[in-house]
Scaffold this active site. Structure first.
Site, short mmCIF file in Angstrom:
data_model
loop_
_atom_site.label_atom_id
_atom_site.label_comp_id
_atom_site.label_asym_id
_atom_site.label_seq_id
_atom_site.Cartn_x
_atom_site.Cartn_y
_atom_site.Cartn_z
NE ARG A 153 -8.67 -0.29 2.71
CZ ARG A 153 -8.57 -0.42 4.03
NH1 ARG A 153 -7.72 0.30 4.72
NH2 ARG A 153 -9.33 -1.29 4.68
N GLY B 196 -9.32 -7.14 8.44
CA GLY B 196 -8.23 -6.44 9.11
C GLY B 196 -7.90 -7.05 10.45
CE1 TYR C 149 -3.22 9.17 7.59
CE2 TYR C 149 -4.47 7.35 6.69
CZ TYR C 149 -3.87 7.96 7.76
OH TYR C 149 -3.91 7.39 9.01
CD GLN D 86 -2.93 1.32 2.17
OE1 GLN D 86 -2.41 1.53 3.26
NE2 GLN D 86 -4.24 1.35 1.99
#
Ligand code: 8OZ
Length: 361
Positions: free
Chosen positions: A230, A319, A183, A102
């Site tokens: 994502r 997760g 982000y 990622q």
């Protein structure tokens, strides 16, 4: 009827099942933000698709020194980091597994103590997030960011491109561009954090511009078949907000679809929050994307079976269950109980709460 345990093609990869290990920040990188032998062991434990994941997505990894926002997160921008990741990908492949990295730029979610020369974090606009990060002395408010000048944006796009090239050099099967959770790329998408008046702010077409430039650069470098993304349309994480997320993300997914990506990964809701805490038409997004659709957030076996059987998703990313169960794939298949998560050991530290969760005998 399709199940979690049926194979699926993602680009050039044939996954033996649809069980994905979600990206999970663990703050255990070594000096120089380099992957360690302990990280190799952690990923190795989860890599065999017969017991673990059909696909692993690594923890978020910064593309540049300015892309870091938390203590001890790994990077993918130095030779030592590439070598450290090579040990991870070799171990995963030796187990018969598959792994993508990622790619992360935190933007304004950072602290001066983590950045080169004590620099201010970078953002679309000089608006400080109401959010915390984790530094040497514990949790602190994020720092006041500075707005990126338009002529700095090509350099950011270039950092993503080089990071993607580094990922292939490190042996990864592909990359996932982190455009979620408040982000940098998500900060540009949303009008709560993007108040720019140039070609990168204002209408959704402009707010999506940086993301699309990044996606075109990365796919040109390593191929769309090796590039996933994502998104987190409704998350409030890291002070993410938008006046009309449905319109925004319908547009984003429409733009992404023709690229022919490896997959689109969506967080339904917010990590750790109730799945249905915000109303959103997920079907409308899914309809707009031609390729494989990966869903995440709060899934168990029953919910995963339902979503795959109905075609609402093609893959399911787990997760926290993968943190506490290295053999989650096997446990899901056998209906075995799951180990409880030791929440206080998530971020930082060593083997405890990381590589010491037991597999079934
Ligand atoms: C938890 C702690 C720090 C970072 C995200 C990369 O939310 C993260 C993250 C999660 O996407």
């Amino acid at each position: 009827m399709t199940t979690l345990f049926d194979p699926i093609r993602l680009g050039d990869l044939l996954l033996p099942n649809r069980i994905v290990m979600a990206p999970l920040t663990r703050n255990r990188a070594g000096a120089g933000q380099t992957p360690t032998p302990l990280m190799v062991e952690y990923y190795r434990q989860r890599a065999n698709p017969a017991t673990g994941a059909g696909l692993i997505i690594t923890e978020a990894s910064q593309i540049s020194p300015m892309g870091q926002g938390y203590l001890d997160t790994p990077g993918i921008h130095t030779a030592a980091q590439i070598a450290g990741w090579r040990a991870v990908t070799d171990a995963v492949h030796a187990q018969g597994g598959r792994i993508v990295i990622q790619l992360w730029h935190v933007g304004r979610i950072s602290h001066v103590s983590l950045l080169p020369g004590g620099a201010a974090p970078l953002a679309p606009s000089a608006i400080r997030a109401r959010a915390k990060t984790f530094v040497k002395d514990g949790f602190v408010d994020v720092s006041e960011p500075r707005a990126l000048a338009a002529d700095e944006l090509p350099g950011i796009v270039e950092d993503y491109r080089i990071a993607a090239r580094n990922a292939i050099a490190a042996g990864f099967d592909g990359v996932e561009v982190h455009a979620a959770n408040g982000y940098l790329l998500d900060q540009f998408l949303r009008d709560g954090s993007n108040r720019r008046t140039d070609a990168y702010g204002g209408p959704v077409e402009n707010r999506a511009r940086l993301l699309m430039e990044v996606m075109r650069a990365v796919t040109a470098e390593i191929g769309a078949v090796r590039t996933g993304i994502r998104l987190s349309p409704v998350t409030p994480a890291n002070d993410a907000s938008d006046s009309d997320p449905q319109t925004l993300f319908n547009h984003v997914v429409e733009q992404l679809s023709p690229l022919g990506l490896m997959y689109c990964h969506v967080i339904e809701g917010a990590t750790g929050a109730a799945r249905d805490f915000a109303p959103f038409d997920w079907e409308a997004l899914r309809r707009r994307f031609e390729g494989p659709w990966m869903v995440n957030n709060g899934y168990d076996r029953a919910l995963a079976d339902e979503v795959i059987a109905r075609g609402r998703g093609d893959l399911v990313a787990f997760g926290k269950p993968f943190i506490s169960n290295p053999d989650l794939g096997r446990r899901l298949r056998e209906g075995a109980p799951l180990n409880p998560l030791r929440q206080q050991l998530l971020y930082g530290g060593g083997a405890e709460g990381y590589t010491d969760y037991p597999a079934l005998g």
